[in-house]
Structure formats: structure tokens, C-alpha cells
Design a protein around this motif. Structure first.
Motif, mmCIF file in Angstrom:
data_model
loop_
_atom_site.group_PDB
_atom_site.id
_atom_site.type_symbol
_atom_site.label_atom_id
_atom_site.label_comp_id
_atom_site.label_asym_id
_atom_site.label_seq_id
_atom_site.Cartn_x
_atom_site.Cartn_y
_atom_site.Cartn_z
ATOM 1 N N TYR A 100 -0.201 -12.309 -5.704
ATOM 2 C CA TYR A 100 0.450 -12.446 -4.393
ATOM 3 C C TYR A 100 0.854 -13.902 -4.164
ATOM 4 N N ASP A 101 -0.029 -14.835 -4.494
ATOM 5 C CA ASP A 101 0.278 -16.256 -4.318
ATOM 6 C C ASP A 101 1.448 -16.704 -5.199
ATOM 7 N N ARG A 102 1.679 -15.980 -6.301
ATOM 8 C CA ARG A 102 2.789 -16.293 -7.196
ATOM 9 C C ARG A 102 4.102 -15.648 -6.741
ATOM 10 N N GLY A 103 4.039 -14.912 -5.644
ATOM 11 C CA GLY A 103 5.255 -14.333 -5.090
ATOM 12 C C GLY A 103 5.419 -12.846 -5.277
ATOM 13 N N TYR A 104 4.505 -12.203 -6.015
ATOM 14 C CA TYR A 104 4.588 -10.754 -6.175
ATOM 15 C C TYR A 104 4.232 -10.075 -4.854
ATOM 16 N N ARG A 105 4.921 -8.995 -4.566
ATOM 17 C CA ARG A 105 4.623 -8.224 -3.353
ATOM 18 C C ARG A 105 4.458 -6.733 -3.658
ATOM 19 N N ASP A 106 4.883 -6.291 -4.805
ATOM 20 C CA ASP A 106 4.884 -4.864 -5.133
ATOM 21 C C ASP A 106 3.631 -4.503 -5.920
ATOM 22 N N PHE A 107 2.666 -3.910 -5.225
ATOM 23 C CA PHE A 107 1.405 -3.515 -5.843
ATOM 24 C C PHE A 107 1.155 -2.016 -5.631
ATOM 25 N N ARG A 108 2.222 -1.248 -5.745
ATOM 26 C CA ARG A 108 2.111 0.195 -5.535
ATOM 27 C C ARG A 108 1.117 0.833 -6.500
ATOM 28 N N ARG A 109 0.420 1.857 -5.977
ATOM 29 C CA ARG A 109 -0.522 2.671 -6.751
ATOM 30 C C ARG A 109 -1.716 1.873 -7.286
ATOM 31 N N SER A 110 -2.030 0.747 -6.665
ATOM 32 C CA SER A 110 -3.208 -0.023 -7.096
ATOM 33 C C SER A 110 -4.489 0.703 -6.694
ATOM 34 N N LYS A 111 -5.517 0.545 -7.520
ATOM 35 C CA LYS A 111 -6.822 1.173 -7.254
ATOM 36 C C LYS A 111 -7.777 0.066 -6.835
ATOM 37 N N LEU A 112 -7.962 -0.047 -5.511
ATOM 38 C CA LEU A 112 -8.673 -1.187 -4.942
ATOM 39 C C LEU A 112 -9.856 -0.741 -4.090
ATOM 40 N N GLN A 113 -10.561 0.267 -4.539
ATOM 41 C CA GLN A 113 -11.693 0.777 -3.779
ATOM 42 C C GLN A 113 -12.814 -0.257 -3.695
ATOM 43 N N SER A 114 -13.409 -0.337 -2.518
ATOM 44 C CA SER A 114 -14.613 -1.144 -2.291
ATOM 45 C C SER A 114 -14.416 -2.625 -2.602
ATOM 46 N N ILE A 115 -13.213 -3.157 -2.392
ATOM 47 C CA ILE A 115 -12.998 -4.579 -2.629
ATOM 48 C C ILE A 115 -12.961 -5.332 -1.300
ATOM 49 N N ASP A 116 -13.119 -6.634 -1.365
ATOM 50 C CA ASP A 116 -13.151 -7.472 -0.177
ATOM 51 C C ASP A 116 -11.859 -8.278 -0.064
ATOM 52 N N LEU A 117 -11.026 -7.899 0.898
ATOM 53 C CA LEU A 117 -9.803 -8.633 1.193
ATOM 54 C C LEU A 117 -9.838 -9.151 2.631
ATOM 55 N N SER A 118 -11.025 -9.318 3.162
ATOM 56 C CA SER A 118 -11.168 -9.763 4.547
ATOM 57 C C SER A 118 -10.582 -11.163 4.721
ATOM 58 N N GLU A 119 -9.899 -11.338 5.840
ATOM 59 C CA GLU A 119 -9.300 -12.613 6.228
ATOM 60 C C GLU A 119 -8.190 -13.085 5.287
ATOM 61 N N CYS A 120 -7.712 -12.215 4.406
ATOM 62 C CA CYS A 120 -6.634 -12.597 3.485
ATOM 63 C C CYS A 120 -5.268 -12.413 4.151
ATOM 64 N N CYS A 121 -4.334 -13.283 3.795
ATOM 65 C CA CYS A 121 -2.961 -13.150 4.279
ATOM 66 C C CYS A 121 -2.143 -12.397 3.240
ATOM 67 N N LEU A 122 -1.767 -11.168 3.574
ATOM 68 C CA LEU A 122 -1.022 -10.304 2.654
ATOM 69 C C LEU A 122 0.190 -9.692 3.365
ATOM 70 N N SER A 123 0.803 -10.469 4.235
ATOM 71 C CA SER A 123 1.944 -9.944 4.991
ATOM 72 C C SER A 123 3.068 -9.535 4.044
ATOM 73 N N GLY A 124 3.679 -8.394 4.349
ATOM 74 C CA GLY A 124 4.801 -7.914 3.551
ATOM 75 C C GLY A 124 4.434 -7.272 2.228
ATOM 76 N N ILE A 125 3.142 -7.114 1.954
ATOM 77 C CA ILE A 125 2.717 -6.530 0.679
ATOM 78 C C ILE A 125 3.067 -5.045 0.627
ATOM 79 N N ASP A 126 3.354 -4.538 -0.569
ATOM 80 C CA ASP A 126 3.641 -3.116 -0.762
ATOM 81 C C ASP A 126 2.461 -2.469 -1.472
ATOM 82 N N LEU A 127 1.703 -1.684 -0.720
ATOM 83 C CA LEU A 127 0.540 -0.966 -1.257
ATOM 84 C C LEU A 127 0.761 0.540 -1.184
#
Length: 215
Positions: free
Chosen positions: A16-43
Motif C-alpha cells: 500500500y505504501d508503494r502505491g498499490y491499491r488493488d488487493f482483491r480476494r486477499s485472505k486477511l483473517q485475524s490480522i491487525d490493521l488497527s489505526e492504519c490508513c488504507l483510504s481508497g483500498i480495494d478489498l
């Protein structure tokens, strides 16, 4: 650019920091993304079950058909996000900001939306059965065809909301602001009115006024 099916928070944040925004179909169960800035991300169609997104910035994100069952989304920023067809049974969305988000046909069965900001949010045909919407701001929200059976609406603000064809069977209704809202096809005998004033203030009509449709 599409980055294939990530499974952990570290890789996602790096990309994401490198400019990627397309993370469709990611498997992100039980992960910690609290307080992260992910505006405009595609999940889109990603799996976020049991994940922690508390205080995360997901403004304008695309979570179409994503699954976030039992996820922690306390105070998450989902303004203008797309959650069409998503699934968040028993998700914790206390004080979440979903104003002007598109949540049509989502499943939020037994989700905790206490004090959530749902102003002008599209919740049409959304399953909110058993959800806790106590003191939520639903001003101008579109709840047409939504299922609010057994939901708790204590203290909710439904000013100018569209509740056309909304199911309210056994919903708890107390201290609600109904001003400007119109409810049609409602069997008031099946609603758990907590006081007569709330029951009498709901307008039972057969069509929605033009100015609300055009909001």
C-alpha cells in the motif's frame, strides 16, 4: 495494479505504501490493521473475519462482497466506502463512520452499530436483523426493503430516512426521532413500541415523497 492475494498485514501495508491499491480476494483473517490508513483500498471479495480494523481509515474503500464476520471495526472510518453485498455478521461497528457509504444488500446480522454514523448511507435490502443500532445516526439513510427484525433502534435518529418496505418485526423502538421519515406497509402490531409517542409519530403511507428520493 493488482497485487495477488495477500495473507498478512505487513505485506499489505508495504505494498500500500508503494502505491498499490488493488488487493482483491486477499485472505486477511485475524490480522491487525488497527489505526492504519488504507483510504481508497480495494478489498473486493476479501476475507477479513475476526480482524482488527479499529480506528482504521478506510474512507472510499471498496469492500464489495468482502467478508468481515466478527471483525473489530470500532470507530473505523468508512465514509463513502462501497460494501455492496458484503457480510459482517456480529461485527463490532460501535461509533463507526459509514456516512454516505453504499451498503446495499449487505448482511450485518447481529452487528453492533451503537452510536454509528450512517447519515445518508444506502442500506437498501440490507439484513440488519438483530443488529444493535442504539443511538445511531440514520439521518437520510435509505433503508428501503431492509430487514430490521429484532433490531434495537433505541434512541436512533431516523430523520428523513426511507423505511419503505422495511421489515421491523419485533424491533425495539424507543425515543426515536422520526421527523420527515415515511414508513409504508408496516404492521405496527409487530413492532415493539416502547411508548405511544413513537408509534403515533411514524407516518404510515404508500409512497415516498419526491424530495427524499432526490436527496
Amino acid at each position: 495494479m493488482f497485487y495477488p492475494q495477500l495473507t498478512n498485514a505487513k505485506d499489505l501495508l508495504q505494498q500500500y505504501d508503494r502505491g498499490y491499491r488493488d488487493f482483491r480476494r486477499s485472505k486477511l483473517q485475524s490480522i491487525d490493521l488497527s489505526e492504519c490508513c488504507l483510504s481508497g483500498i480495494d478489498l473486493t471479495r476479501s476475507e477479513l473475519n475476526d480482524s482488527n480494523l479499529a480506528h482504521a481509515n478506510l474512507q472510499g474503500a471498496n469492500l464489495t462482497e468482502a467478508v468481515f464476520v466478527k471483525a473489530m471495526l470500532w470507530r473505523v472510518d468508512l465514509r463513502q466506502a462501497r460494501l455492496t453485498g458484503s457480510r459482517g455478521d456480529r461485527a463490532m461497528l460501535i461509533r463507526a463512520n459509514l456516512s454516505r457509504a453504499t451498503c446495499d444488500r449487505a448482511v450485518l446480522h447481529r452487528a453492533d452499530l451503537r452510536l454509528a454514523d450512517l447519515e445518508f448511507t444506502d442500506l437498501s435490502q440490507t439484513d440488519l436483523s438483530g443488529a444493535n443500532l442504539s443511538y445511531a445516526n440514520l439521518t437520510g439513510a435509505n433503508l428501503a426493503g431492509a430487514n430490521l427484525s429484532y433490531a434495537n433502534l433505541t434512541g436512533a435518529n431516523l430523520t428523513n430516512a426511507n423505511l419503505s418496505r422495511t421489515q421491523l418485526d419485533r424491533a425495539i423502538v424507543a425515543n426515536i426521532c422520526w421527523e420527515g421519515s415515511i414508513v409504508d406497509d408496516l404492521d405496527s402490531s409487530r413492532v415493539s413500541w416502547q411508548d405511544r409517542a413513537n408509534r403515533d409519530s411514524a407516518q404510515i403511507v404508500t409512497s415516498f415523497p419526491q424530495q427524499v428520493h432526490g436527496e
